[in-house]
Design a protein around this motif. Sequence first.
Motif, PDB file in Angstrom:
ATOM      1  N   PHE A 139       0.914  -1.137  -0.084  1.00 25.58           N
ATOM      2  CA  PHE A 139       0.032   0.004  -0.347  1.00 25.58           C
ATOM      3  C   PHE A 139       0.890   1.158  -0.026  1.00 25.58           C
ATOM      4  O   PHE A 139       0.149   2.620  -0.535  1.00 25.58           O
ATOM      5  N   SER A 140       2.204   1.255  -0.057  1.00 22.43           N
ATOM      6  CA  SER A 140       2.633   2.311   0.610  1.00 22.43           C
ATOM      7  C   SER A 140       2.911   3.406  -1.437  1.00 22.43           C
ATOM      8  O   SER A 140       2.879   2.196  -2.232  1.00 22.43           O
ATOM      9  N   GLY A 141       3.780   4.079  -1.014  1.00 22.91           N
ATOM     10  CA  GLY A 141       3.933   4.658  -2.319  1.00 22.91           C
ATOM     11  C   GLY A 141       5.092   4.406  -3.136  1.00 22.91           C
ATOM     12  O   GLY A 141       5.174   4.646  -4.195  1.00 22.91           O
ATOM     13  N   GLY A 142       6.438   3.915  -2.829  1.00 26.04           N
ATOM     14  CA  GLY A 142       7.342   3.178  -3.068  1.00 26.04           C
ATOM     15  C   GLY A 142       7.515   4.787  -3.527  1.00 26.04           C
ATOM     16  O   GLY A 142       8.180   5.564  -3.325  1.00 26.04           O
ATOM     17  N   VAL A 143       9.917   3.734  -3.794  1.00 21.89           N
ATOM     18  CA  VAL A 143      10.705   5.039  -4.047  1.00 21.89           C
ATOM     19  C   VAL A 143      11.027   3.678  -5.310  1.00 21.89           C
ATOM     20  O   VAL A 143      11.043   3.019  -5.470  1.00 21.89           O
TER      21      VAL A 143
END
Length: 148
Positions: A139-143
């Motif tokens: 669910f995170s935005g990511g890098v």
Amino acid sequence: MAEPSNDVAPPQAAPPTRTGIGQPAADGDFSFVVNGVDCGRTQLGDQYLNTKAQGVFCIVDLAVTNIGDGPQSFSGENCSLFNAEGQKFSADSEAAIYLEDAEWLYEEINPGNSLATKVIFDVPAGMTPVSIELHDSVFSGGVIVNLV
């Protein structure tokens, strides 16, 4: 006279941050450092238990550090590899079983601890990966880490 519009544009998700090989990149409770990428192996395992790539295996050498306040689980399934054309490649969970130091299927990391691991992708022969997108959870935005 026209009424002022009360329509508000929906918030846009910020694009993931970009870094490069050897540089820390944070997403959520994890800080990632990509140490390198090796593309070219067509088989993983030994002479008795092994798997063959459809194309070639790209193995991303990765350090994951929990920078949060509680335990966090890392899964290589939350990583994606990209080529120059923007094609997205998913991690190969079956191939990871045959690589000695690919503890990425589901590994819990306590705060302050780090995990040295490898994430494996099965890509077409001759394909050059240009970036990897890493997440602390689904669910995170990511890098994004540039690989070239």
